[in-house]
Design an enzyme around this catalytic site. Structure first.
Site, PDB file in Angstrom:
ATOM      1  CG  HIS A 182      -0.431   0.063   2.528  1.00 14.83           C
ATOM      2  ND1 HIS A 182       0.388  -0.907   3.072  1.00 14.83           N
ATOM      3  CD2 HIS A 182      -0.547   1.014   3.502  1.00 14.83           C
ATOM      4  CE1 HIS A 182       0.727  -0.567   4.306  1.00 14.83           C
ATOM      5  NE2 HIS A 182       0.180   0.611   4.588  1.00 14.83           N
ATOM      6  CG  HIS A 192       0.040   4.300   4.778  1.00 16.48           C
ATOM      7  ND1 HIS A 192      -0.689   3.505   5.617  1.00 16.48           N
ATOM      8  CD2 HIS A 192      -0.795   5.299   4.374  1.00 16.48           C
ATOM      9  CE1 HIS A 192      -1.924   3.990   5.718  1.00 16.48           C
ATOM     10  NE2 HIS A 192      -2.011   5.070   4.967  1.00 16.48           N
ATOM     11  CG  ASP A 226       4.787   2.933   7.587  1.00 18.99           C
ATOM     12  OD1 ASP A 226       3.863   3.378   6.877  1.00 18.99           O
ATOM     13  OD2 ASP A 226       4.606   2.031   8.426  1.00 18.99           O
ATOM     14  CG  HIS A 227       4.107   0.094   4.323  1.00 17.49           C
ATOM     15  ND1 HIS A 227       3.996  -1.212   4.719  1.00 17.49           N
ATOM     16  CD2 HIS A 227       3.660   0.837   5.362  1.00 17.49           C
ATOM     17  CE1 HIS A 227       3.500  -1.255   5.950  1.00 17.49           C
ATOM     18  NE2 HIS A 227       3.284  -0.022   6.361  1.00 17.49           N
ATOM     19  CG  HIS A 279      -3.971   0.030   6.758  1.00 17.15           C
ATOM     20  ND1 HIS A 279      -3.937   0.596   8.006  1.00 17.15           N
ATOM     21  CD2 HIS A 279      -2.802   0.380   6.145  1.00 17.15           C
ATOM     22  CE1 HIS A 279      -2.789   1.265   8.144  1.00 17.15           C
ATOM     23  NE2 HIS A 279      -2.096   1.144   7.030  1.00 17.15           N
ATOM     24  CG  ASP A 325       0.604  -1.419   7.797  1.00 15.09           C
ATOM     25  OD1 ASP A 325       1.533  -2.216   8.023  1.00 15.09           O
ATOM     26  OD2 ASP A 325       0.743  -0.181   7.786  1.00 15.09           O
ATOM     27  CG  HIS A 360       3.960  -1.963  11.462  1.00 14.94           C
ATOM     28  ND1 HIS A 360       4.765  -0.868  11.639  1.00 14.94           N
ATOM     29  CD2 HIS A 360       3.205  -1.699  10.364  1.00 14.94           C
ATOM     30  CE1 HIS A 360       4.510   0.030  10.690  1.00 14.94           C
ATOM     31  NE2 HIS A 360       3.573  -0.449   9.897  1.00 14.94           N
TER      32      HIS A 360
HETATM   33 FE    FE Z   1       2.671   0.686   8.221  1.00 13.33          FE
HETATM   34 ZN    ZN Z   2       0.069   1.567   6.584  1.00 14.76          ZN
END
Ligand code: FE
Ligand code: ZN
Length: 256
Positions: free
Chosen positions: A57, A59, A61-62, A115, A134, A172
């Site tokens: 996805h 985001h 942090d990905h 998400h 996530d 995570h």
């Molecule tokens: Fe994440």
């Molecule tokens: Zn995420």
């Protein structure tokens, strides 16, 4: 029959980035590179050359390492068609039911909205490996930033239907806090209590609790159990509709 070699790289505060290597062809993918540098280091250590970047996805942090890694290795960026505007450097757009080949290792793309709306998971059946970003966590699930409880519950049911011995490679290390919440929902679940001891032991030695077998998630993850009576009762909705129960579990976790 291609079994991937899988490397787990902890980055940032609690993210996991994965390297997937097909020993037959040499093809190597990174899943959800939050950052580039630790990925480059691990690749050098293993002597692998990056060929693909798989995103679950959009985001940060990905996807934060996408462009640097793409540029350095000339790797192909794979992401959801529905997120093509939000995945940096996307080359190959995939959608639910598509198969994606990493060298000789086949994966199936699964749409798992909730998400985010464009969230996808990659399922490698021959390696029994699920990369779900996530969506599904060890004893938890992602927050509903874009999707509805209906969508997320349907996505989790899809994942729940994969084979027992599937290993869940989530993005995570949230397991310990998820466990504390899960215990509040289902106080009498023996599998859950045993798992919590195991998780506490692992974390006290700073070991990862991810990946985890799907069979264990089925028996201990409250978010996969919204249709189980003990969980319904645990959130005060005996006999409740699973979507409603799922929404209530998620609401309580958000406030936990
Ligand atoms: Fe994440
Ligand atoms: Zn995420």
């Amino acid at each position: 029959m291609t079994r991937l070699e899988i490397e787990q790289i902890p980055v940032l505060r609690d993210n996991y980035v994965y390297l997937l290597h097909d020993p037959t062809s040499g093809a190597t993918a990174v899943v959800d590179p939050a950052v580039a540098e630790p990925v480059e280091e691990r690749l050098a250590l293993k002597g692998w050359t990056l060929t693909h970047i798989l995103n679950t996805h959009h985001h940060d942090d990905h996807t934060g390492g996408n462009l640097a890694l793409k540029q350095r290795y000339n790797a192909r960026v794979v992401g959801a068609r529905g997120d093509s505007q939000r995945i940096p450097g996307i080359d190959l757009q995939v959608a639910d039911g598509d198969s994606f080949l990493l060298g000789s290792a086949a994966s199936m793309v699964m749409a798992v909205p909730g998400h985010t709306l464009g969230h996808i998971a990659y399922w490698f059946p021959e390696s029994l490996a699920l990369f779900c970003g996530d969506t599904l966590f060890a004893m938890g699930c992602g927050r509903l930033f874009e999707g509805s409880p209906e969508q997320m519950w349907a996505s989790l049911l899809k994942l729940r239907g994969l084979p027992d011995d599937t290993m869940v490679f989530c993005a995570h290390e949230y397991t310990q806090s998820n466990a504390r919440f899960a215990r509040m929902v289902e106080r009498d679940n023996e599998d859950l209590l045993a798992r919590i001891d195991d998780i506490d032991a692992r974390r006290s030695r700073n070991l990862p609790t991810v990946p985890s077998p799907l069979a264990l998630e089925r028996t201990t993850n409250p978010f996969l159990r919204a249709d189980v009576e003990s969980v319904k009762k645990g959130v005060g909705l005996p006999g409740g509709d699973p979507v409603r129960v799922f929404a209530e579990i998620r609401r309580r976790k958000d406030a936990f």
